[in-house]
Design an enzyme around this catalytic site. Structure first.
Site, PDB file in Angstrom:
ATOM      1  N   ASP A  47       2.711   5.101  16.608  1.00 36.75           N
ATOM      2  CA  ASP A  47       2.546   5.104  15.146  1.00 36.75           C
ATOM      3  C   ASP A  47       2.018   6.466  14.708  1.00 36.75           C
ATOM      4  O   ASP A  47       1.255   7.102  15.427  1.00 36.75           O
ATOM      5  CB  ASP A  47       1.501   4.057  14.712  1.00 36.75           C
ATOM      6  CG  ASP A  47       1.851   2.678  15.193  1.00 36.75           C
ATOM      7  OD1 ASP A  47       3.045   2.343  15.156  1.00 36.75           O
ATOM      8  OD2 ASP A  47       0.936   1.943  15.621  1.00 36.75           O
ATOM      9  N   ASP A  52      -8.528   7.856   4.253  1.00 38.21           N
ATOM     10  CA  ASP A  52      -8.514   7.631   2.802  1.00 38.21           C
ATOM     11  C   ASP A  52      -7.087   7.373   2.314  1.00 38.21           C
ATOM     12  O   ASP A  52      -6.856   6.548   1.440  1.00 38.21           O
ATOM     13  CB  ASP A  52      -9.221   8.736   1.994  1.00 38.21           C
ATOM     14  CG  ASP A  52      -8.970  10.125   2.508  1.00 38.21           C
ATOM     15  OD1 ASP A  52      -8.078  10.284   3.362  1.00 38.21           O
ATOM     16  OD2 ASP A  52      -9.659  11.053   2.060  1.00 38.21           O
ATOM     17  N   GLU A  86      -8.066   7.354  -7.358  1.00 41.46           N
ATOM     18  CA  GLU A  86      -8.603   8.698  -7.179  1.00 41.46           C
ATOM     19  C   GLU A  86      -7.690   9.541  -6.291  1.00 41.46           C
ATOM     20  O   GLU A  86      -7.669  10.761  -6.385  1.00 41.46           O
ATOM     21  CB  GLU A  86      -9.993   8.601  -6.555  1.00 41.46           C
ATOM     22  CG  GLU A  86     -10.792   9.852  -6.760  1.00 41.46           C
ATOM     23  CD  GLU A  86     -11.864  10.024  -5.717  1.00 41.46           C
ATOM     24  OE1 GLU A  86     -12.862   9.299  -5.791  1.00 41.46           O
ATOM     25  OE2 GLU A  86     -11.688  10.874  -4.833  1.00 41.46           O
ATOM     26  N   GLU A  87      -6.930   8.901  -5.446  1.00 44.01           N
ATOM     27  CA  GLU A  87      -6.043   9.615  -4.506  1.00 44.01           C
ATOM     28  C   GLU A  87      -4.730  10.066  -5.133  1.00 44.01           C
ATOM     29  O   GLU A  87      -3.967  10.782  -4.497  1.00 44.01           O
ATOM     30  CB  GLU A  87      -5.700   8.702  -3.330  1.00 44.01           C
ATOM     31  CG  GLU A  87      -6.803   8.534  -2.319  1.00 44.01           C
ATOM     32  CD  GLU A  87      -6.945   9.750  -1.404  1.00 44.01           C
ATOM     33  OE1 GLU A  87      -5.936  10.259  -0.925  1.00 44.01           O
ATOM     34  OE2 GLU A  87      -8.093  10.182  -1.207  1.00 44.01           O
ATOM     35  N   ASP A  89     -11.114   3.751  -6.184  1.00 40.74           N
ATOM     36  CA  ASP A  89     -11.331   4.861  -5.260  1.00 40.74           C
ATOM     37  C   ASP A  89     -11.221   4.222  -3.878  1.00 40.74           C
ATOM     38  O   ASP A  89     -12.095   3.469  -3.472  1.00 40.74           O
ATOM     39  CB  ASP A  89     -12.733   5.458  -5.477  1.00 40.74           C
ATOM     40  CG  ASP A  89     -12.996   6.646  -4.552  1.00 40.74           C
ATOM     41  OD1 ASP A  89     -12.160   6.905  -3.666  1.00 40.74           O
ATOM     42  OD2 ASP A  89     -14.040   7.296  -4.715  1.00 40.74           O
ATOM     43  N   LEU A  99     -11.405   5.171  -0.704  1.00 41.91           N
ATOM     44  CA  LEU A  99     -12.432   5.414   0.315  1.00 41.91           C
ATOM     45  C   LEU A  99     -13.405   6.470  -0.192  1.00 41.91           C
ATOM     46  O   LEU A  99     -13.208   7.665   0.026  1.00 41.91           O
ATOM     47  CB  LEU A  99     -11.784   5.851   1.635  1.00 41.91           C
ATOM     48  CG  LEU A  99     -12.553   5.441   2.888  1.00 41.91           C
ATOM     49  CD1 LEU A  99     -12.729   3.936   2.988  1.00 41.91           C
ATOM     50  CD2 LEU A  99     -11.865   5.960   4.127  1.00 41.91           C
ATOM     51  N   ASP A 100     -14.425   6.008  -0.868  1.00 42.06           N
ATOM     52  CA  ASP A 100     -15.416   6.919  -1.435  1.00 42.06           C
ATOM     53  C   ASP A 100     -16.326   7.431  -0.312  1.00 42.06           C
ATOM     54  O   ASP A 100     -16.716   6.664   0.564  1.00 42.06           O
ATOM     55  CB  ASP A 100     -16.245   6.187  -2.486  1.00 42.06           C
ATOM     56  CG  ASP A 100     -17.270   7.095  -3.108  1.00 42.06           C
ATOM     57  OD1 ASP A 100     -16.879   8.137  -3.651  1.00 42.06           O
ATOM     58  OD2 ASP A 100     -18.479   6.776  -3.038  1.00 42.06           O
ATOM     59  N   GLU A 154     -15.403   5.932 -10.087  1.00 44.59           N
ATOM     60  CA  GLU A 154     -16.731   5.899  -9.477  1.00 44.59           C
ATOM     61  C   GLU A 154     -17.792   5.483 -10.497  1.00 44.59           C
ATOM     62  O   GLU A 154     -18.460   4.456 -10.326  1.00 44.59           O
ATOM     63  CB  GLU A 154     -17.064   7.278  -8.876  1.00 44.59           C
ATOM     64  CG  GLU A 154     -16.117   7.627  -7.743  1.00 44.59           C
ATOM     65  CD  GLU A 154     -16.139   9.082  -7.281  1.00 44.59           C
ATOM     66  OE1 GLU A 154     -15.788   9.319  -6.127  1.00 44.59           O
ATOM     67  OE2 GLU A 154     -16.466   9.985  -8.076  1.00 44.59           O
TER      68      GLU A 154
HETATM   69  P1  AHM Z   1     -15.362  11.870  -2.726  1.00 46.11           P
HETATM   70  O1  AHM Z   1     -14.694  10.878  -3.661  1.00 46.11           O
HETATM   71  O2  AHM Z   1     -14.555  13.102  -2.475  1.00 46.11           O
HETATM   72  O3  AHM Z   1     -15.827  11.200  -1.477  1.00 46.11           O
HETATM   73  O4  AHM Z   1     -16.639  12.445  -3.520  1.00 46.11           O
HETATM   74  C1  AHM Z   1     -17.518  11.569  -4.110  1.00 46.11           C
HETATM   75  C2  AHM Z   1     -18.820  11.605  -3.379  1.00 46.11           C
HETATM   76  C3  AHM Z   1     -19.727  10.476  -3.797  1.00 46.11           C
HETATM   77  O5  AHM Z   1     -19.580   9.395  -2.937  1.00 46.11           O
HETATM   78  C4  AHM Z   1     -21.091  11.098  -3.641  1.00 46.11           C
HETATM   79  O6  AHM Z   1     -22.038  10.499  -4.509  1.00 46.11           O
HETATM   80  C5  AHM Z   1     -20.857  12.519  -3.991  1.00 46.11           C
HETATM   81  O7  AHM Z   1     -19.491  12.785  -3.734  1.00 46.11           O
HETATM   82  C6  AHM Z   1     -21.673  13.478  -3.154  1.00 46.11           C
HETATM   83  O8  AHM Z   1     -21.462  14.759  -3.602  1.00 46.11           O
HETATM   84  P2  AHM Z   1     -22.288  16.005  -3.025  1.00 46.11           P
HETATM   85  O9  AHM Z   1     -21.795  16.220  -1.642  1.00 46.11           O
HETATM   86  O10 AHM Z   1     -21.940  17.121  -3.964  1.00 46.11           O
HETATM   87  O11 AHM Z   1     -23.746  15.648  -3.087  1.00 46.11           O
HETATM   88 MG    MG Z   2     -14.899   9.108  -4.401  1.00 44.94          MG
END
Ligand code: AHM
Ligand code: MG
Length: 335
Positions: A63, A69, A92-93, A114, A116-117, A280
């Protein structure tokens, strides 16, 4: 068995409180919870990626290995594209609104998520999560959804929540009747009610902010953070994971404040924000407010903002009511 409440049973019982409910939202959330279980399994195997192959490689089973993400994005899309509940999705992607394929019916809801935040934390085994919110569509029923369906205020959310893939996997959601938390029991493959009616403490003793940004904050935010670190205040403890779901989840359970204020770098007088409103800030703000907390930007209530762009960003201040109000008194120059 009587004491065990699965997420499905909880959804059905909550639905019965609303005589007008058709059961469609319940079915939609049930489909989503299946996607979360699949993502949870993949996140738990993330450490094996180096063994099984990197993004773009072919793994031992033949695979193609995908970034997690991207994988989470595909799992949610495939779980939700055909059920007939959604008219479109926004992620978000993806730069643009995600259409429901022509061959499937178009439903009355829109899902924003989102997938995978905090995904930059995956490689160091720190909690990541999925954030979602659902609105009722505002355009003509039966037709493909449009941007206007996704560009709605946090106040108009009909359901929102997050999943935290941590030491265990937890789903926390609200349909406007409080906030409820479920823990995934991997042995039975079900989310079981573990945190009923979560209420955020009136005040906490923890602040959560990327303090490396201090030089770029406005003076009022700097003074507030100095204040809560002062001996007279206790002082507060710092906890910052850098995954919004994990930092807000802790804030919800222990109380305190989570901040991602504007930064003013290199002569930028407007200031810029990091967190995205639709994927978010608004869903997490909705959960915090449903649990009795406050979600704000400093300028206005987070849930009042009418989005004008899918990837709009905003500053975020949320948490225990006494803590957020104290921040606001500094921010408004009253202290
Ligand atoms: P992402 O969606 O690219 O993962 O970014 C969001 C994340 C949040 O989970 C988090 O609160 C923030 O970015 C942290 O940002 P930083 O590294 O500037 O503190
Ligand atoms: Mg995020």
């Amino acid at each position: 068995m009587a004491g065990i409440v699965t997420v499905q049973r909880h959804l059905v019982e909550s639905q019965s409180l609303h005589a007008e409910a058709s059961g469609e939202l319940t079915a939609l959330l049930w489909d989503l919870s299946l996607a979360f279980k699949v993502i949870s399994r993949a996140v738990n195997q993330a450490g094996l990626l180096d063994v099984l192959g990197k993004d773009g490689d072919t793994n031992a089973s033949g695979d193609t290995v995908m970034k997690l993400d991207r994988y989470a994005q595909d799992v949610i899309f495939e779980a939700m594209d055909h059920g007939g509940h959604l008219c479109c999705m926004a992620s978000e992607e993806e730069d643009e609104l995600i259409a429901i394929p022509d061959k499937y019916p178009k439903g009355k809801y829109v899902l924003s998520f989102d997938p995978l935040d905090g995904s930059s934390n995956i490689d160091v085994n720190v909690s990541v999560g999925t954030i979602f919110s659902i609105h009722r569509r505002v355009t003509e029923h039966g037709t493909p959804g449009q941007d206007a369906d996704a560009l709605q205020r946090g106040h108009d959310i009909v359901a929102a929540g997050y999943v935290i893939y941590g030491s265990s996997t937890m789903l926390v959601y609200s349909t406007g009747d409080g906030v409820h938390g479920f823990t995934l029991d991997p042995s039975v493959g079900e989310f079981l009610l573990s945190h009923e009616d979560i209420r955020i403490p009136e005040r906490g003793k923890i602040y959560s902010v990327n303090e490396g940004n201090t030089p770029w904050w406005d003076d009022r935010t700097r003074r507030y953070v100095e204040h809560i670190k002062s001996i007279e205040q206790g002082p507060y403890k710092t906890r910052y994971i850098g995954s919004m779901i994990a930092d807000v989840h802790r804030t919800l359970l222990y109380g305190g404040i989570f901040l991602y204020p504007k930064t003013y770098k290199n002569g930028d007088t407007e200031g810029s924000c990091k967190l995205r409103l639709l994927y978010e800030a608004a869903p997490m703000g909705y959960i915090v407010e449903q649990a009795g907390g406050i979600a704000h930007t400093g300028e206005e209530k987070l849930l009042d903002i009418v989005p004008t762009e899918l990837h709009q960003r905003c500053s975020v201040v949320l948490g225990s009511p006494a803590d957020v109000n104290e921040y606001l008194s500094f921010y408004r120059g009253e202290r």
